[in-house]
Design an enzyme around this catalytic site. Structure first.
Site: not given
Ligand code: DOR
Ligand code: ZN
Length: 345
Positions: A13, A15, A99, A136, A174, A247
């Site tokens: 997971h 970003h 997702k 999520h 998460h 995450d």
């Molecule tokens: O803390 C987070 N940041 N939780 C999420 O679900 C998205 C992520 C983000 O894309 O910044």
């Molecule tokens: Zn995330």
């Protein structure tokens, strides 16, 4: 134990964002991880196979020369997602998961799902193909306390969904509560969970006690200590249903340090050092590999990595930057509030 060699980890997971931010953060994940499930919550989101194809190309273009890293692409589920497009993406080998963001649950989730009924045709097709759904797991109902949103999601959304489509393979992303851990541990099949590095280290006091600390704010928000303990027990148990999804979610500092700060914690740089520390504290270093490198591929039906990484415990604390400059702006690195001694070699 001062040295540990494990199969090269994957991040289930992650970003990575886009543009200058992508270029700025990708090298840190690629330095330690062989593969990562790439979150699709860009602006605009990655909703079609064509979007995922071009995003994958941008990720590969942003990799430093000579670095091997495989982005495992996902699609952002909307109420307009076409089952045929998802099926074609899966059959081509490009799409590894879809997702589900409940609309409004978190960063860039506005195009997410309001009614599960409207995405049933996609979910049924995914179940038939064995394509995992990453969830999520928080309700967005304003009347539900933010600290209860995960537990309520299980009751109102996840349990009914699993009854409706028992063959759908689900990853509860998460997980942050004992309720979530217990629910996943009670499932016989088709349910697993990712756990982040930061939720193993902080509880909600980190955000709120002695001043408000936006760099510890993420979603789902960290809960009370009993939940952190349950997450530690699950992560270090070796149970195949739990594996690492960092995450890691970079936001530039001005977007965090303001009147309405973004959710997200950037851990790509120090995740493995933090995890070795946590597993050592729990006397479970022999189970770190299961969490970071074995359980995830087993659930996703992918081979484990053949390469290895070695972690060494140094007598002196290792030095890491407090923030990095990404080209999109400065991003603060997760501070675990203890000295890190484990270094990836
Ligand atoms: O803390 C987070 N940041 N939780 C999420 O679900 C998205 C992520 C983000 O894309 O910044
Ligand atoms: Zn995330």
């Amino acid at each position: 134990m001062n040295e540990l060699t494990i199969r090269r980890p994957d991040d289930w997971h992650l970003h990575l964002r886009d543009g200058a931010m992508l270029k700025g953060v990708l090298p840190f994940s690629a330095a330690h991880f062989a593969r990562a499930i790439i979150m699709p919550n860009l602006v605009p989101p990655v909703v079609t196979v064509a979007d995922a194809q071009s995003y994958r190309a941008r990720i590969l273009d942003s990799l430093p020369d000579g670095v091997d890293f495989e982005p495992l692409m996902t699609l952002y589920l909307t109420e307009a997602t076409s089952p045929d497009d998802v099926a074609a993406g899966h059959e081509s080998g490009l799409i590894k998961a879809v997702k589900l963001y409940p609309a409004g649950a978190t960063t860039n989730s506005d195009s997410g799902v309001k009614s599960i009924d409207r995405v049933m045709p996609v979910l049924e097709r995914m179940a038939a193909m064995g394509l995992p759904l990453c969830v999520h797991g928080e309700v967005t109902d304003a009347s539900v306390d933010i600290f209860d949103r995960e537990a309520v999601f299980i009751e109102r959304v996840l349990a009914p969904l699993r009854e409706r489509v028992p063959d759908l393979k689900i990853v509860m992303e998460h997980v942050t509560t004992k309720d979530g851990v217990d629910y996943v541990a009670s499932a016989e099949r088709n349910l697993a969970a990712t756990i982040t590095t930061h939720h193993l280290i902080i509880n909600r006091n980190a955000i709120l006690a002695g001043g408000i600390r936006p760099h510890y704010y993420c979603l789902p928000v960290a809960k009370r200590e009993t939940h952190r303990q349950a997450l530690r027990a699950a992560a270090t148990s070796g149970d195949r249903r739990f594996f690492l999804g960092t995450d890691s979610a970079p936001h530039v500092d001005p977007s965090k340090e303001c009147g309405c700060g973004c959710a997200g914690i950037f851990t790509a740089i120090n995740t493995l050092s933090c995890l070795a520390h946590v597993f050592e504290e729990e006397r479970a270093l022999d189970r770190l590999e299961a969490f970071t490198s074995l359980n995830g591929p087993a659930y996703y039906g992918l081979p484990v990595n053949s390469a290895t990484v070695t972690l060494k415990r140094l007598p002196e604390p290792i030095r890491l930057p407090g923030k990095i400059d990404t080209g999109a702006g400065p991003v603060t690195v997760f501070d675990p509030m203890f000295a890190l001694h484990w270094q990836v070699c």
